[in-house]
Design a protein around this motif. Structure first.
Motif, PDB file in Angstrom:
ATOM      1  N   LYS A  99       0.832  -1.189   0.000  1.00 30.92           N
ATOM      2  CA  LYS A  99       0.000   0.000   0.000  1.00 30.92           C
ATOM      3  C   LYS A  99       0.881   1.259   0.000  1.00 30.92           C
ATOM      4  O   LYS A  99       0.624   2.209  -0.735  1.00 30.92           O
ATOM      5  CB  LYS A  99      -0.885  -0.025   1.236  1.00 30.92           C
ATOM      6  N   ALA A 100       1.944   1.227   0.818  1.00 31.91           N
ATOM      7  CA  ALA A 100       2.808   2.403   0.931  1.00 31.91           C
ATOM      8  C   ALA A 100       3.461   2.733  -0.409  1.00 31.91           C
ATOM      9  O   ALA A 100       3.480   3.890  -0.834  1.00 31.91           O
ATOM     10  CB  ALA A 100       3.872   2.159   1.992  1.00 31.91           C
ATOM     11  N   PHE A 102       2.448   1.785  -3.406  1.00 33.94           N
ATOM     12  CA  PHE A 102       1.428   2.186  -4.375  1.00 33.94           C
ATOM     13  C   PHE A 102       1.023   3.643  -4.154  1.00 33.94           C
ATOM     14  O   PHE A 102       0.885   4.415  -5.111  1.00 33.94           O
ATOM     15  CB  PHE A 102       0.217   1.253  -4.304  1.00 33.94           C
ATOM     16  N   ASP A 103       0.851   4.036  -2.890  1.00 33.74           N
ATOM     17  CA  ASP A 103       0.494   5.430  -2.588  1.00 33.74           C
ATOM     18  C   ASP A 103       1.568   6.387  -3.096  1.00 33.74           C
ATOM     19  O   ASP A 103       1.272   7.459  -3.616  1.00 33.74           O
ATOM     20  CB  ASP A 103       0.312   5.621  -1.071  1.00 33.74           C
ATOM     21  N   GLU A 104       2.818   5.965  -2.936  1.00 31.74           N
ATOM     22  CA  GLU A 104       3.939   6.795  -3.393  1.00 31.74           C
ATOM     23  C   GLU A 104       3.857   6.986  -4.914  1.00 31.74           C
ATOM     24  O   GLU A 104       4.086   8.091  -5.425  1.00 31.74           O
ATOM     25  CB  GLU A 104       5.251   6.097  -3.005  1.00 31.74           C
ATOM     26  N   CYS A 106       1.107   6.792  -6.797  1.00 34.32           N
ATOM     27  CA  CYS A 106      -0.045   7.654  -7.114  1.00 34.32           C
ATOM     28  C   CYS A 106       0.314   9.124  -6.909  1.00 34.32           C
ATOM     29  O   CYS A 106      -0.053   9.987  -7.707  1.00 34.32           O
ATOM     30  CB  CYS A 106      -1.240   7.320  -6.226  1.00 34.32           C
ATOM     31  N   GLU A 107       1.042   9.368  -5.827  1.00 32.62           N
ATOM     32  CA  GLU A 107       1.419  10.738  -5.506  1.00 32.62           C
ATOM     33  C   GLU A 107       2.320  11.314  -6.608  1.00 32.62           C
ATOM     34  O   GLU A 107       2.144  12.430  -7.068  1.00 32.62           O
ATOM     35  CB  GLU A 107       2.155  10.738  -4.176  1.00 32.62           C
ATOM     36  N   PRO A 112      -5.467   9.882  -8.840  1.00 30.03           N
ATOM     37  CA  PRO A 112      -6.111   9.071  -7.804  1.00 30.03           C
ATOM     38  C   PRO A 112      -5.965   7.570  -8.121  1.00 30.03           C
ATOM     39  O   PRO A 112      -5.815   7.197  -9.286  1.00 30.03           O
ATOM     40  CB  PRO A 112      -7.576   9.487  -7.875  1.00 30.03           C
ATOM     41  N   ALA A 113      -6.001   6.735  -7.082  1.00 28.51           N
ATOM     42  CA  ALA A 113      -5.814   5.290  -7.235  1.00 28.51           C
ATOM     43  C   ALA A 113      -6.731   4.690  -8.309  1.00 28.51           C
ATOM     44  O   ALA A 113      -6.287   3.896  -9.137  1.00 28.51           O
ATOM     45  CB  ALA A 113      -6.050   4.598  -5.895  1.00 28.51           C
ATOM     46  N   ASP A 205      -6.308  -5.353   2.657  1.00 29.27           N
ATOM     47  CA  ASP A 205      -6.011  -3.922   2.529  1.00 29.27           C
ATOM     48  C   ASP A 205      -4.547  -3.596   2.834  1.00 29.27           C
ATOM     49  O   ASP A 205      -4.236  -2.599   3.468  1.00 29.27           O
ATOM     50  CB  ASP A 205      -6.947  -3.109   3.442  1.00 29.27           C
ATOM     51  N   ALA A 208      -1.945  -3.251  -3.457  1.00 24.00           N
ATOM     52  CA  ALA A 208      -2.737  -2.986  -4.650  1.00 24.00           C
ATOM     53  C   ALA A 208      -2.184  -3.840  -5.787  1.00 24.00           C
ATOM     54  O   ALA A 208      -0.976  -3.828  -6.045  1.00 24.00           O
ATOM     55  CB  ALA A 208      -2.653  -1.512  -5.019  1.00 24.00           C
ATOM     56  N   LYS A 290      -7.720  -2.878  -5.456  1.00 29.65           N
ATOM     57  CA  LYS A 290      -7.389  -2.227  -4.186  1.00 29.65           C
ATOM     58  C   LYS A 290      -8.688  -2.046  -3.417  1.00 29.65           C
ATOM     59  O   LYS A 290      -9.746  -1.865  -4.028  1.00 29.65           O
ATOM     60  CB  LYS A 290      -6.758  -0.856  -4.495  1.00 29.65           C
TER      61      LYS A 290
END
Lengths: 347, 199
Positions: A99-100, A102-104, A106-107, A112-113, A205, A208, A290
């Motif tokens: 998740k971490a 994947f968030d990086e 997206c940023e 958005p995801a 959760d 992704a 996700k």
């Protein structure tokens, strides 16, 4: 029917969704109709499954498609002539990021995801993250299930196609059942694994799923039935009966609704011993992506036959596997592909 | 210190606590120092990396066996001798596994008696022997390759300088001696130069 040399068979499998044809043939009595009494024996590691097959403790086994070739040429084990008479499944793997991470991504993309996950994600999107890590003397850590596996080759190919230098990442081997824990414990940043483990990471959760193996190599063999050459020569009629039962199972697995039924059997304690909500999606053409994002429609996510093809390995498919093995340094550069193919793919 | 008296760190991966205790007890007061891990609760790769064990003992039915096997194939960590537990004495499987990088087996009741120590000693000896063989193989491969280069250079020299094989050999040897270089390095240079000149 020609006479069977042996009727009681011990067949090894790994607790993964793509062992479905074996379970179907067992549950629907297809083995029995062929006069075979098949015991399905769940194994815990590919290496021990292979050793048992080589030693004759198993008559036949579900194997990662590159494995019979590795055994045949003596990669990772003393060489033993092998046969791969039947393809059990096609596609079915996926790549999941923590998740971490994947968030990086997206940023970085400023998207958005939901939007990132609409299409298969290219490894090039990781280039900046990897470069940043390398600057700090770190590497992104990926895991896959076995050296001689399509997973390994799909992961390296995906990375290389995205312009990632394999020297800048770390790839280790973790058994499928340990993958989700390793991701949750932040020991790895991502993995390439078969079903149901991508879906399991999404349901928990913690990750992704950004693409499936069908997005990397559509319609390629994933698992095969493996036997030793010696076993094949001693049991030709038995092997025919076995592959006939499996062919019937693959046929039965064509309609999507039937695949939901097999998902229910796979959940049982003697097979995968897990939940329907992680087993079913991939089998019915759904790629969970996700938590909170709608699944992606990947109709060929996991297949047990490919339209217009028989379930025997073709020379082209075998050639393709050997090329992947060679590109990853898993078979000697001197291996004579044509000779190996002619021996392993005899039908 | 004599190698035979050195303390050796054993990493034991076993979900069966009773068996693990029995094995540790059997190795008490020996040169083997055992640390026990429950496989399903820890990351084997991380533990191998941080603890740097001298020998690893694992159940043949553990999923983590694939991790250990990959250490040999992928060369991510220096290979270690691996010993496996097996509940039953299955000679076929034992023979097979020792052909795929496993150094020895501890079978059934042997866990709790003095045999364990002997088995570990033998495993380490066998592993060292295999490593030596592997090193020798690498060395002979290297030698073969260098012989091939020297032969190639000889042929090119014989053709271009119209000299005998013996003279060509002496020629290469002399350059090597004069410059303090290995003969295969000299041969490589000769090949490169002749090819550039005749290209």
């Amino acid at each position: 029917m020609s006479s069977l040399e042996k009727t009681q068979l011990a067949l090894g499998f790994m607790p993964l969704s793509d062992c479905a044809p074996l379970v179907v043939a067992k549950e629907l009595g297809f083995f029995q109709q062929q006069g075979l009494d098949v015991m399905l024996l769940r194994q815990n590691s590919w290496a021990t499954l292979r050793d048992k097959l080589h030693a004759g403790l198993l008559d036949a086994a579900q194997m990662l498609a590159p494995m019979p070739f590795a055994s045949h040429v003596g990669s990772g084990v003393e060489a033993l002539p092998m046969r791969a008479p039947f393809v059990l499944s096609y596609n079915g793997n996926g790549i999941t990021l923590s998740k971490a991470l994947f968030d990086e991504v997206c940023e970085q993309l400023q998207m958005p995801a939901e939007e990132v996950l609409l299409e298969p994600v290219a490894a090039s999107t990781l280039a900046d993250v990897i470069a940043k890590r390398v600057q700090c003397g770190e590497k992104l850590k990926f895991a896959t299930v076995f050296p001689f596996s399509c997973h390994y080759y799909q992961l390296t190919q995906w990375l290389e196609q995205g312009g990632i230098d394999l020297k800048d990442v770390e790839i280790s081997i973790i058994p499928p059942s340990g993958m989700v824990t390793a991701l949750a414990d932040k020991l790895i940043d991502g993995f390439c694994v078969g079903s149901p483990w991508n879906a399991a990471a999404v349901r928990l959760d913690i990750g992704a799923t950004i693409l499936t193996s069908n997005d990397i190599w559509p319609g390629q063999p994933e698992k095969v039935l493996g036997v030793t050459k010696q076993w094949q020569e001693q049991h030709p009629n038995t092997l025919n009966a076995l592959t006939d039962a499996l062919r019937q199972a693959s046929e039965w697995l064509k309609p999507v609704p039937n695949r939901f039924e097999v998902a229910r059997w796979l959940c049982q304690a003697q097979y995968l011993n897990t939940e329907l909500d992680v087993v079913a999606p991939a089998l019915i053409g759904s790629c969970l992506t996700k938590t909170g994002v709608k699944p992606r429609d990947v109709i060929d996510h996991t297949l047990f036959s490919v339209k217009g093809q028989s379930n025997e390995l073709s020379i082209e498919q075998g050639q393709w596997l050997l090329q992947q093995m060679q590109a990853n340094g898993h078979i000697p550069a001197t291996a004579q592909h044509d000779k190996v193919l002619g021996e392993v793919i005899t039908t | 210190m004599n190698k035979d008296q050195q303390t050796l760190h054993v990493l034991l991966i076993d979900d069966d606590a009773e068996r693990a205790t029995a094995l540790s007890a059997a190795l008490d007061k020996s040169r083997y120092q055992v640390s026990h891990l429950v496989g399903s609760e820890s990351s084997l790769l991380k533990e191998v990396d941080s603890r740097q064990p001298d020998i690893i003992i694992i159940d043949v039915e553990s999923p983590d066996r694939d991790i250990l096997e990959s250490l040999h194939t992928l060369n991510t960590v220096n290979p270690k001798p691996i010993v496996m537990f097996s509940e039953q004495e299955d000679t076929q499987l034992i023979n097979q596994s020792t052909r795929s990088g496993v150094s020895a087996y501890v079978v059934g009741a042997d866990v709790s008696n003095s045999k364990v120590k002997t088995i570990l000693d033998a495993a380490i000896a066998r592993f060292d022997q295999m490593q030596q063989l592997r090193d020798q193989l690498e060395e002979s491969k290297r030698q073969l390759a260098s012989q091939k280069v020297i032969d190639q250079a000889k042929v090119l020299l014989m053709e271009t300088k119209k000299i005998s094989e013996k003279e060509a050999y002496q020629h290469i040897r002399k350059i090597a001696m004069d410059n303090g270089q290995r003969m295969d390095q000299v041969a490589k240079n000769i090949i490169a130069i002749i090819r550039t000149l005749t290209a």
